[in-house]
Design an enzyme around this catalytic site. Structure first.
Site, PDB file in Angstrom:
ATOM      1  N   ASN A 242       9.927  48.691   7.075  1.00 12.20           N
ATOM      2  CA  ASN A 242       9.218  47.415   7.087  1.00 12.20           C
ATOM      3  C   ASN A 242       8.270  46.958   6.193  1.00 12.20           C
ATOM      4  O   ASN A 242       8.003  48.004   5.315  1.00 12.20           O
ATOM      5  CB  ASN A 242       8.240  47.272   8.459  1.00 12.20           C
ATOM      6  CG  ASN A 242       9.501  47.194   9.702  1.00 12.20           C
ATOM      7  OD1 ASN A 242      10.442  46.598   9.622  1.00 12.20           O
ATOM      8  ND2 ASN A 242       9.189  47.823  10.699  1.00 12.20           N
TER       9      ASN A 242
ATOM     10  N   TYR B  34      20.536  52.599  16.572  1.00 16.10           N
ATOM     11  CA  TYR B  34      21.057  51.603  15.390  1.00 16.10           C
ATOM     12  C   TYR B  34      22.665  51.905  15.461  1.00 16.10           C
ATOM     13  O   TYR B  34      23.286  50.944  15.207  1.00 16.10           O
ATOM     14  CB  TYR B  34      20.615  52.182  14.061  1.00 16.10           C
ATOM     15  CG  TYR B  34      19.201  51.460  13.836  1.00 16.10           C
ATOM     16  CD1 TYR B  34      19.240  50.662  12.653  1.00 16.10           C
ATOM     17  CD2 TYR B  34      18.171  51.881  14.557  1.00 16.10           C
ATOM     18  CE1 TYR B  34      18.019  49.981  12.363  1.00 16.10           C
ATOM     19  CE2 TYR B  34      16.928  51.213  14.103  1.00 16.10           C
ATOM     20  CZ  TYR B  34      17.003  50.382  13.266  1.00 16.10           C
ATOM     21  OH  TYR B  34      15.680  49.702  12.900  1.00 16.10           O
TER      22      TYR B  34
ATOM     23  N   ARG C 179      18.189  44.412   2.139  1.00 10.56           N
ATOM     24  CA  ARG C 179      18.252  43.464   3.192  1.00 10.56           C
ATOM     25  C   ARG C 179      16.746  43.169   3.788  1.00 10.56           C
ATOM     26  O   ARG C 179      16.382  44.122   4.234  1.00 10.56           O
ATOM     27  CB  ARG C 179      18.931  43.525   4.331  1.00 10.56           C
ATOM     28  CG  ARG C 179      19.039  42.537   5.329  1.00 10.56           C
ATOM     29  CD  ARG C 179      20.222  42.778   6.373  1.00 10.56           C
ATOM     30  NE  ARG C 179      20.301  41.604   7.127  1.00 10.56           N
ATOM     31  CZ  ARG C 179      19.582  41.341   8.206  1.00 10.56           C
ATOM     32  NH1 ARG C 179      18.601  42.105   8.539  1.00 10.56           N
ATOM     33  NH2 ARG C 179      19.798  39.918   8.798  1.00 10.56           N
TER      34      ARG C 179
ATOM     35  N   ARG D 273      15.594  55.732  17.436  1.00 11.52           N
ATOM     36  CA  ARG D 273      16.143  54.949  16.460  1.00 11.52           C
ATOM     37  C   ARG D 273      17.489  55.570  15.848  1.00 11.52           C
ATOM     38  O   ARG D 273      18.639  54.775  15.721  1.00 11.52           O
ATOM     39  CB  ARG D 273      15.378  54.392  15.208  1.00 11.52           C
ATOM     40  CG  ARG D 273      14.146  53.706  15.677  1.00 11.52           C
ATOM     41  CD  ARG D 273      13.208  53.634  14.332  1.00 11.52           C
ATOM     42  NE  ARG D 273      13.938  52.238  13.585  1.00 11.52           N
ATOM     43  CZ  ARG D 273      13.615  52.453  12.431  1.00 11.52           C
ATOM     44  NH1 ARG D 273      12.435  53.029  11.841  1.00 11.52           N
ATOM     45  NH2 ARG D 273      13.954  51.418  11.644  1.00 11.52           N
TER      46      ARG D 273
ATOM     47  N   ARG E 129      28.274  45.307  17.569  1.00 12.28           N
ATOM     48  CA  ARG E 129      27.983  43.984  16.562  1.00 12.28           C
ATOM     49  C   ARG E 129      29.201  44.003  15.803  1.00 12.28           C
ATOM     50  O   ARG E 129      29.772  42.760  15.366  1.00 12.28           O
ATOM     51  CB  ARG E 129      26.578  44.204  15.761  1.00 12.28           C
ATOM     52  CG  ARG E 129      26.170  42.897  15.437  1.00 12.28           C
ATOM     53  CD  ARG E 129      24.760  43.026  14.606  1.00 12.28           C
ATOM     54  NE  ARG E 129      24.829  43.952  13.508  1.00 12.28           N
ATOM     55  CZ  ARG E 129      25.227  43.176  12.496  1.00 12.28           C
ATOM     56  NH1 ARG E 129      25.494  41.916  12.272  1.00 12.28           N
ATOM     57  NH2 ARG E 129      25.229  44.155  11.236  1.00 12.28           N
TER      58      ARG E 129
ATOM     59  N   HIS F 282      15.588  41.414  13.868  1.00 15.36           N
ATOM     60  CA  HIS F 282      16.057  41.250  12.406  1.00 15.36           C
ATOM     61  C   HIS F 282      17.092  40.524  12.314  1.00 15.36           C
ATOM     62  O   HIS F 282      17.832  40.833  11.274  1.00 15.36           O
ATOM     63  CB  HIS F 282      15.928  42.444  11.829  1.00 15.36           C
ATOM     64  CG  HIS F 282      14.943  43.321  11.902  1.00 15.36           C
ATOM     65  ND1 HIS F 282      13.837  43.505  10.898  1.00 15.36           N
ATOM     66  CD2 HIS F 282      14.418  44.444  12.769  1.00 15.36           C
ATOM     67  CE1 HIS F 282      12.917  44.311  11.065  1.00 15.36           C
ATOM     68  NE2 HIS F 282      13.253  44.973  12.337  1.00 15.36           N
TER      69      HIS F 282
END
Length: 714
Positions: A167, A381, A131, A377, A388, A94
């Site tokens: 999704n 995440y 997003r 998940r 990140r 993504h």
């Protein structure tokens, strides 16, 4: 939350609602972006990060006019150092995304399902950030590639942030999170060549999915029109997993989240998708930005499929299996609210790139289930954001920061923005009277309490037998599609597998996966690829629902044509009064109308007055528009000698778009070799055919033309 914070939050949402109304009143006034001025820097001096005013930003400090640059030049060093560190690791999946702000407002009557304040108080407009993204490609890939789209929403509620990370397909490729990295490694560009970018048409993807039958359902969604949406305003969204909603009495319901666009569902055709990837790789993000700037605010309705806890095992599939849907014929979707996107971001990096979604961000009244993919998940995440975004304080970045106050004893860490006060950073404590303190779940605005689900069993690595059916739901999906949608699935499998180099992978996918979904599907794809599908007697599992109407695009028509784009191909001698009628129609319908000329040289109307074009036909291709009008004007020989105009009309016809031929332009059909149909309107004036033209645009494509259009040169 204290009373002052309540007032702040309410004021923020009220201001948003007021801004929404003000913007709506100006939908016909296009923002003049080119003339805008930075309001954060006007009349301000250029400075370093430490606030030192800069006298010369053009030259570095040198030892003599032609001498070496001096290390002491702190201005140069600061600029270069910051520039060298401007990029952060992109998301593993993504990575390519676009975001926008808006608000969510609940409908009445949700108290029976949940105690979450933002879902039970219809007077509150909860700020949100959404997003959209593609899965496979890097940040620099194209928008229109064949791929599942991410659809993540951050709700800034008065009880904390809730992230609904979903999704535009309701199912996923694997059942257990332990297989997620394998799937991503297979779908990503192949490691030896880093090819292909943003595409699944390669050996490693099809090798993996042909060996993992549980992927069959998500793969057939990816081979359908769902994977090449016309724009992001016209995609459906799903939470994928089964969640729990818990009311004030502690009663739990299982739910599946759905969000359905007011704009209806629409898709590109495959030839368009490929051309747009080259001609305008930013097509989707540009469309979303322009729609919001022009006051055409996308809107979705949020709904849930509700399953009583005692009915959990009453289906022929497992509610905890993320590769399964609940057909709406068994459990209809109950609307619980709506959300609107009404504000673009001010800075892409600070907002869209730094936003951090985590399925583990929930609020009282919402809880998890034992879905094994969801459970993985919940860890993955947060772990991703630590890497990140540089550490554990990513929740303090403005786009991630809750609108309600937050207090705890977490301290320090990289990128700490808060200056904490007090001596005690632990609990319990007596130094600060034991503040911040726990909030009992039963209190008003109570603290979070996990649902007290009873659990027993042995520790083991094993799938439940209820997860073992991998083909009945892909079959349900394929059988539920309209004939033209089924054809697109056949075409997609054919195209994708034609790019696979290893014959045994192609054969395995067709003979072992597709044949178990539907023999006719397998035979059509096999015939296109030269793969024999033997006569088989397959014992297809009978399901409670043989077809589900809500799986086809046809079940979600648009309510209007607001936000659609129509092009008018103008030449000399065009009738200006006809153009004025088209412009008035476009304003009334909320349509963006662009006049495109052969070049930017002046075009003169039939009265020798100059008509200003919005652009050139060569620079603004038909693939960017929903319909075409070619009005009366230059004689036919002039138009027929214009290769760009001829190609424009042929391409629009090939892509099944409505085309209006006005005046003498109706005589173009025969020399262009176009077969007249319901989508080729002719008339002397636009007004008499305007309503038919609108209805054709609402239908999105002239599907009856598809077989004929296949023979039109690309």
């Amino acid at each position: 939350m204290n009373m002052t914070d309540n007032v702040k939050s309410t004021n923020k949402t009220s201001e948003m609602a007021g801004a929404d109304a003000a913007n709506k009143a100006n939908t016909t006034q296009k923002t003049e972006q080119l003339d805008s001025v930075r309001d954060d820097a006007t009349n301000e001096a250029l400075t370093t990060n430490q606030g030192v005013k800069i006298a010369d930003n053009q030259n570095s400090l040198r030892a003599g006019i032609r001498g070496s640059t001096l290390l002491e030049d702190f201005i140069l060093r600061e600029k270069i150092t910051h520039f060298d560190h401007e990029r952060i690791p992109e998301r593993i999946v993504h990575a390519r995304g676009v975001g926008a702000h808006g608000y969510f407002q609940a409908y009445e009557g949700n108290e029976r399902l949940t105690k979450a304040g933002f879902l039970t108080d219809p007077t509150i407009q909860t700020p949100i950030f959404v997003r959209f993204s593609t899965v496979q490609g890097p940040r620099g890939s194209a928008d229109t590639v064949r791929d599942i789209r991410g659809f993540a929403i951050k709700f800034y509620t008065q009880e904390g942030n809730f992230d609904l990370v979903g999704n535009n397909a309701p199912v996923f490729f694997v059942q257990d999170g332990i297989k997620f990295s394998d799937f991503v490694h297979a779908v990503k560009p192949e490691p030896d060549t880093e090819i292909p970018t943003g595409a699944t048409a390669h050996d490693t993807f099809w090798d993996f999915v042909s060996l993992v039958p549980e992927s069959a359902h998500a793969v057939i969604w990816a081979m359908s029109d769902r994977a090449i949406p016309r724009n992001l305003r016209s995609i459906q969204g799903f939470g994928v997993h089964t969640f729990r909603l818990i009311n004030a009495e502690g009663k739990s319901h299982f739910v599946k989240f759905h969000w359905t666009p007011k704009q209806g569902l629409s898709a590109l055709v495959w030839d368009e998708a490929q051309k747009l990837a080259g001609k305008d790789p930013d097509f989707h993000r540009r469309d979303l930005y322009e729609a919001i700037e022009n006051g055409v605010y996308p809107e979705w309705e949020l709904g849930v499929q509700i399953v009583e806890e005692e009915d959990e095992m009453n289906f022929d599939f497992d509610l905890l299996d993320p590769t399964k849907i609940i057909p709406e014929e068994l459990v209809p979707v109950t609307p619980i609210g709506r959300f609107v996107l009404n504000r673009n971001v001010d800075n892409f990096f600070a907002e869209t790139e730094q936003v951090a979604f985590c399925p583990g961000h929930i609020v009282p009244g919402i809880d998890f289930t034992n879905d094994p993919l969801l459970q993985a998940r919940l860890f993955s995440y947060t772990d991703t954001q630590l890497s990140r975004l540089g550490g554990p304080n990513f929740h303090q970045i403005p786009i991630n920061k809750p609108v309600c106050p937050f207090h705890n004893n977490q301290r320090d860490g990289i990128h700490q923005h808060t200056i904490h006060k007090g001596q005690a950073s632990y609990q319990p404590n007596s130094i600060d009277n034991d503040w911040p303190a726990e909030t009992p779940p039963a209190a008003s605005n109570g603290g979070f309490e996990s649902y007290p689900e009873q659990i027993s069993g042995h520790k083991l690595r094993q799938r439940s037998e209820t997860f073992s059916d991998h083909f009945s739901q892909p079959r349900l999906y394929y059988k539920s599609l309209a004939p033209h949608e089924q054809k697109h699935v056949v075409d997609a499998y054919t195209f994708e597998l034609s790019k696979v180099q290893r014959k045994h992978i192609r054969e395995r996918q067709v003979q072992q996966i597709l044949a178990n979904i539907d023999l006719d599907l397998a035979r059509q794809v096999g015939a296109n690829l030269g793969i024999e599908v033997p006569d088989l007697t397959l014992d297809y599992k009978k399901t409670a629902v043989e077809k589900s109407a809500k799986l086809s695009f046809l079940a979600f028509p648009p309510q209007d044509i607001q936000g659609r784009k129509v092009v008018v191909l103008i030449h000399n001698l065009v009738k200006s009064d006809a153009l004025e009628a088209m412009k008035n129609w476009a304003i009334k319908e909320g349509v963006t109308l662009h006049l495109l000329a052969p070049s930017l040289a002046p075009v003169k109307d039939h009265q020798d007055s100059i008509i200003t074009a919005d652009g050139m036909q060569m620079a603004e291709p038909s693939i960017a528009y929903d319909a075409v009008i070619i009005p009366d004007g230059d004689n036919l020989n002039v138009v027929m000698q214009d290769g760009v105009t001829r190609h424009y009309l042929l391409e629009a016809y090939k892509h099944l778009k409505p085309i209006a031929f006005l005046g003498n332009k109706s005589d173009l059909l025969e020399p262009l070799g176009l077969v007249p149909d319901e989508g080729t309107l002719v008339g002397d004036e636009f007004q008499p055919i305007a309503e038919k033209f609108k209805n054709l645009i609402m239908a999105h494509r002239v599907w009856s033309r598809e077989q004929i259009a296949a023979h039109i040169p690309a």
